[in-house]
Design an enzyme around this catalytic site. Structure first.
Site, PDB file in Angstrom:
ATOM      1  N   ASP A  15       0.874  -1.170   0.000  1.00  0.00           N
ATOM      2  CA  ASP A  15       0.000   0.000   0.000  1.00  0.00           C
ATOM      3  C   ASP A  15       0.916   1.227   0.000  1.00  0.00           C
ATOM      4  O   ASP A  15       2.116   1.125   0.290  1.00  0.00           O
ATOM      5  CB  ASP A  15      -0.932   0.008   1.216  1.00  0.00           C
ATOM      6  CG  ASP A  15      -2.108   0.984   1.009  1.00  0.00           C
ATOM      7  OD1 ASP A  15      -2.065   1.801   0.068  1.00  0.00           O
ATOM      8  OD2 ASP A  15      -3.075   0.926   1.799  1.00  0.00           O
TER       9      ASP A  15
HETATM   10  C1  BGC Z   1      -4.852   3.506   0.225  1.00  0.00           C
HETATM   11  C2  BGC Z   1      -5.000   2.501  -0.908  1.00  0.00           C
HETATM   12  C3  BGC Z   1      -4.862   3.201  -2.227  1.00  0.00           C
HETATM   13  C4  BGC Z   1      -3.512   3.901  -2.260  1.00  0.00           C
HETATM   14  C5  BGC Z   1      -3.244   4.627  -3.563  1.00  0.00           C
HETATM   15  C6  BGC Z   1      -3.597   4.341   0.090  1.00  0.00           C
HETATM   16  O1  BGC Z   1      -3.611   5.404   0.994  1.00  0.00           O
HETATM   17  O2  BGC Z   1      -4.841   2.834   1.459  1.00  0.00           O
HETATM   18  O3  BGC Z   1      -6.242   1.859  -0.823  1.00  0.00           O
HETATM   19  O4  BGC Z   1      -4.981   2.290  -3.276  1.00  0.00           O
HETATM   20  O5  BGC Z   1      -3.457   4.864  -1.207  1.00  0.00           O
HETATM   21  O6  BGC Z   1      -3.995   5.762  -3.665  1.00  0.00           O
END
Ligand code: BGC
Length: 723
Positions: free
Chosen positions: A262
């Site tokens: 993530d």
């Molecule tokens: C989130 C993810 C997301 C990623 C990219 C993160 O803060 O937890 O779900 O895909 O950002 O935007």
């Protein structure tokens, strides 16, 4: 320039059949770059390592291009309620809006895997036509607690429903030749301190509840990628969890794709790669340095690095970018809006029925700010830049309802004033537009009384939004506010005095309290956050053109405190102000263990999550998991359970015995008694086709033998009630 081109001609060029040779040809520097996201988003190709070929503004991330080996950069962009990219671009008069689909929770409320597949295909087509390669969705985390700020992105409190819906979603998106990223693997069930919270959970609860949804989705749909979560699991960071990524995900489940972190998740870059986590997103120079160092001091092997590089290349060769797909930037937004609306129609859940459906030209007074400013989706990365959001008053007018003017005028004036106030709040750079700051109107009693005399019915909309980075509070989000309760009281009193009905529409991100007010109103319709055209779906449902067929994907309890994880969740109480910025030392990767529910969260309820707890411990609930009413009635014949070598075929004949066409949902549970196991567990489900009055359909659900605990039997139920 000439020399670079010559070099490119001489070097091997990537194709799906020569990945080992390409890996052999890569320098260590190139290998490391390929595993680190490239956040520069350059649009030029200078022919050097480290320069990307192109970018899609608003996408969440991309990989490095290595032009000398014919490796393009691929683009990753968020979901799950549709594709999230910037709708406009500098110096470009075209627009790049994406369809806003219903939130994940509403997709699972349809209990219709075929329909979710259609939604996925429409989303996937937008991914393809806007030049993106991988949609960062869906989210298959379990609704462990109703206050989790991202539940709306997730499907259910049950792993089978979550897993089946996730698989349908993924198969739909990937049918378009683009990828998905099943997230957040795993146990990301709270937002407070999400980067450093340590989940303390039993092996059994992991396998039966939290990993199960991912297992089903992986086995039934092979997502191109999986995204690890931010949290720790029993002391090991999810992104650095070799057991989970290599032994379980790849070894036991046969996952053949790539894994990514993530955004900003994980601490030790070498350990992330060594664990089999192939891409560090969105990437920064520090990761490059850390991986290079780990290679030098042998804490990361070249073998592990090569395996990750191989998997990233295997991902790249599947992408539209690699295929040089000539994307149009013109997906069929009109057709997709219809798909979005269709999903909303099937995901609406009727909880209480007194007066519905209303005849088409009924005159209605519309209360609640949400009636005039409908919420289509959540906030944060799960939000979509949609071309429009239809408001409820428009939706109702399209269905032929006549709206009372005085109330609409009151709200018009009130909201104009409140918008100014909220602009001030936004001006102070508040991160999200949250419930506590939503306008709380007090409608003059006189206005309510006048309306009750002049129209035939009242509708009150209650709204709740949520988003990434923050959990919901009991006071402002789960419970209705004092003003909302007063509104329900006053409207119900005035309208009931005139023998007129009151319907409440829950335009909500998740569970809200119903106990305090449900007896005062005639109908309750949960329409979740239903996407850009959801108001049309609500209008059609109110007038009976659509017969509600959604079922709850989670339990509505009588009180928040009945939830089995209630005590083991970060709770924000008025007398116990919670510091949201309490991110404890996460940067050094050390685990803290002082503050319960912040530093660590004890999953003490174990496998007794949601209805598994309520049915086993005989706790009364407001509306059980799987619940939902219809405007028609259905009769079920005798359930037949036939054993096959692989499992059981459970069949039942469903007949529409009422007057209106409708769809029913058959849920198959394993039911039994055991001192340490839930007495009910969902094992399969199916939604019928649209049955006309008098029409029947025999539905059959297959349940593998391994899924049925010994001494448990399979039963068909309308919802999870231990009767
Ligand atoms: C989130 C993810 C997301 C990623 C990219 C993160 O803060 O937890 O779900 O895909 O950002 O935007």
């Amino acid at each position: 320039m000439y020399l670079i081109s010559l070099f490119c001609l001489l070097a091997i060029q990537l194709n799906p059949n020569n990945i080992p040779q390409v890996v052999a040809e890569m320098t260590t520097e190139e290998k490391v770059l390929l595993l680190i996201g490239d956040r520069k988003q350059k649009t030029t190709d200078a022919g050097d390592v480290g320069y990307t070929l192109r970018g899609v503004p608003g996408a969440a991330g991309m990989t490095y291009a290595i032009p000398r080996l014919g490796i393009p950069a691929i683009i990753l962009a968020d979901g799950p309620a549709g594709l999230r990219i910037n709708p406009t671009r500098q110096g470009d008069s075209n627009t790049y809006y994406c369809t806003g689909f219903p939130i994940g929770t509403m997709l699972s409320s349809t209990w219709n895997t075929e329909l979710v597949g259609e939604v996925g295909a429409a989303m996937g087509n937008e991914v393809l036509e806007y030049g993106v390669d991988v949609l960062l969705a869906p989210g298959a985390n379990i609704h462990r607690n109703p206050l989790c700020g991202r539940n709306f992105e997730y499907f259910s409190e049950d792993p089978v429903l979550s897993g089946e819906i996730a698989a349908a979603y993924i198969n739909g998106v990937q049918s378009q030749g683009v990828g998905t990223s099943l997230k957040h693997f795993a146990l990301n069930n709270q937002e407070v301190n999400r980067l450093a919270n340590n989940v303390v959970v039993s092996e059994r609860a992991m396998n039966e509840i939290y990993l199960k949804a991912f297992e089903i989705a992986v086995k039934k749909s092979q997502p191109w990628t999986v995204m690890t979560s931010y949290n720790y699991i029993n002391g090991v960071h999810a992104a650095e969890n070799k057991h989970l990524l290599t032994d379980v995900l790849r070894g036991e489940w046969g996952f053949a794709g790539a894994v990514m972190t993530d955004w900003g998740g994980g601490y030790r870059s070498g350990a992330i790669i060594e664990a089999g986590n192939d891409m560090i997103q969105p990437g920064a120079k520090k990761h490059i340095e850390a991986i290079t160092k780990a290679l030098e001091n042998n804490s990361l092997s070249m073998k592990a690095l090569d395996e990750c590089v191989t998997r990233v290349l295997q991902l790249i060769v599947k992408t539209p970018t690699f295929r040089k797909y000539a994307f149009s930037s013109k997906p069929d937004l009109k057709a997709h809006a219809q798909t979005s609306c269709k999903a909303a129609e099937e995901g609406i859940v009727l909880l209480k029925r007194g007066a519905l459906p209303y005849s088409k030209n009924t005159s209605i007074a519309l209360f609640g700010v949400g009636s005039y400013s409908f919420i289509a989706g959540g906030t944060g990365s799960g939000d979509v830049h949609k071309p429009y959001v239809l408001s409820l008053d428009e939706g109702l007018e399209r269905s032929g309802f006549a709206l009372e003017k005085g109330t609409a005028e009151f709200y018009g004036a009130y909201m104009a004033k409140e918008r100014k106030r909220c602009a001030m709040i936004d001006g102070q750079k508040k991160p999200w537009y949250i419930d506590a700051e939503r306008p709380i109107e007090v409608v003059p009693t006189k206005q309510i009384e006048t309306a009750s005399q002049s129209v035939q019915a009242a509708i009150i909309t209650i709204t709740r939004i949520a988003g990434e980075g923050k959990d919901r509070s009991i006071e402002f989000s789960y419970n209705l506010t004092r003003e909302e309760l007063q509104l329900i009281d006053k409207v119900s009193e005035a309208f009931h005095k005139q023998k007129k009905a009151v319907t409440v529409i829950l335009n909500v991100c998740g569970v809200v309290d119903v106990t305090a007010w449900r007896d005062k109103v005639d109908d309750i319709l949960v329409c979740w956050l239903p996407g850009q055209d959801g108001a049309v779906a609500v209008g059609k449902t109110l007038c009976g053109e659509v017969n509600p067929s959604g079922r709850l994907p989670m339990t509505f309890t009588l009180s928040y405190w009945d939830v089995p994880s209630a005590e083991n969740f970060p709770i924000i109480l008025p007398d116990k102000p919670f510091n949201y910025s309490h991110y404890r030392n996460f940067r050094d990767g050390e685990i803290n263990s002082d503050i319960p529910n912040v530093d660590y969260t004890n999953y003490a309820e174990d496998v007794f999550v949601g209805y598994r707890y309520f049915t086993t411990k005989h706790v009364k609930v407001a509306y059980p998991f799987g619940y939902g009413l219809s405007y028609t009635t259905f009769n079920w014949g005798k359930t037949s359970v036939k054993r096959t070598p692989e499992g059981y075929n459970v069949s039942v004949e469903v007949t529409n015995t009422g007057k209106l066409p409708g769809k029913d949902v058959v849920q198959v549970y394993a039911k039994g008694k055991s001192p340490d196991s839930p007495s009910l567990e969902l094992k399969g489900f199916v939604k019928t086709k649209l049955l006309q009055s008098g029409q029947s359909q025999v539905v059959t659900i297959f349940v593998p033998s391994a899924d049925v605990p010994s001494s448990y039997r399979l039963v068909t139920l309308r919802n999870a009630q231990n009767k």
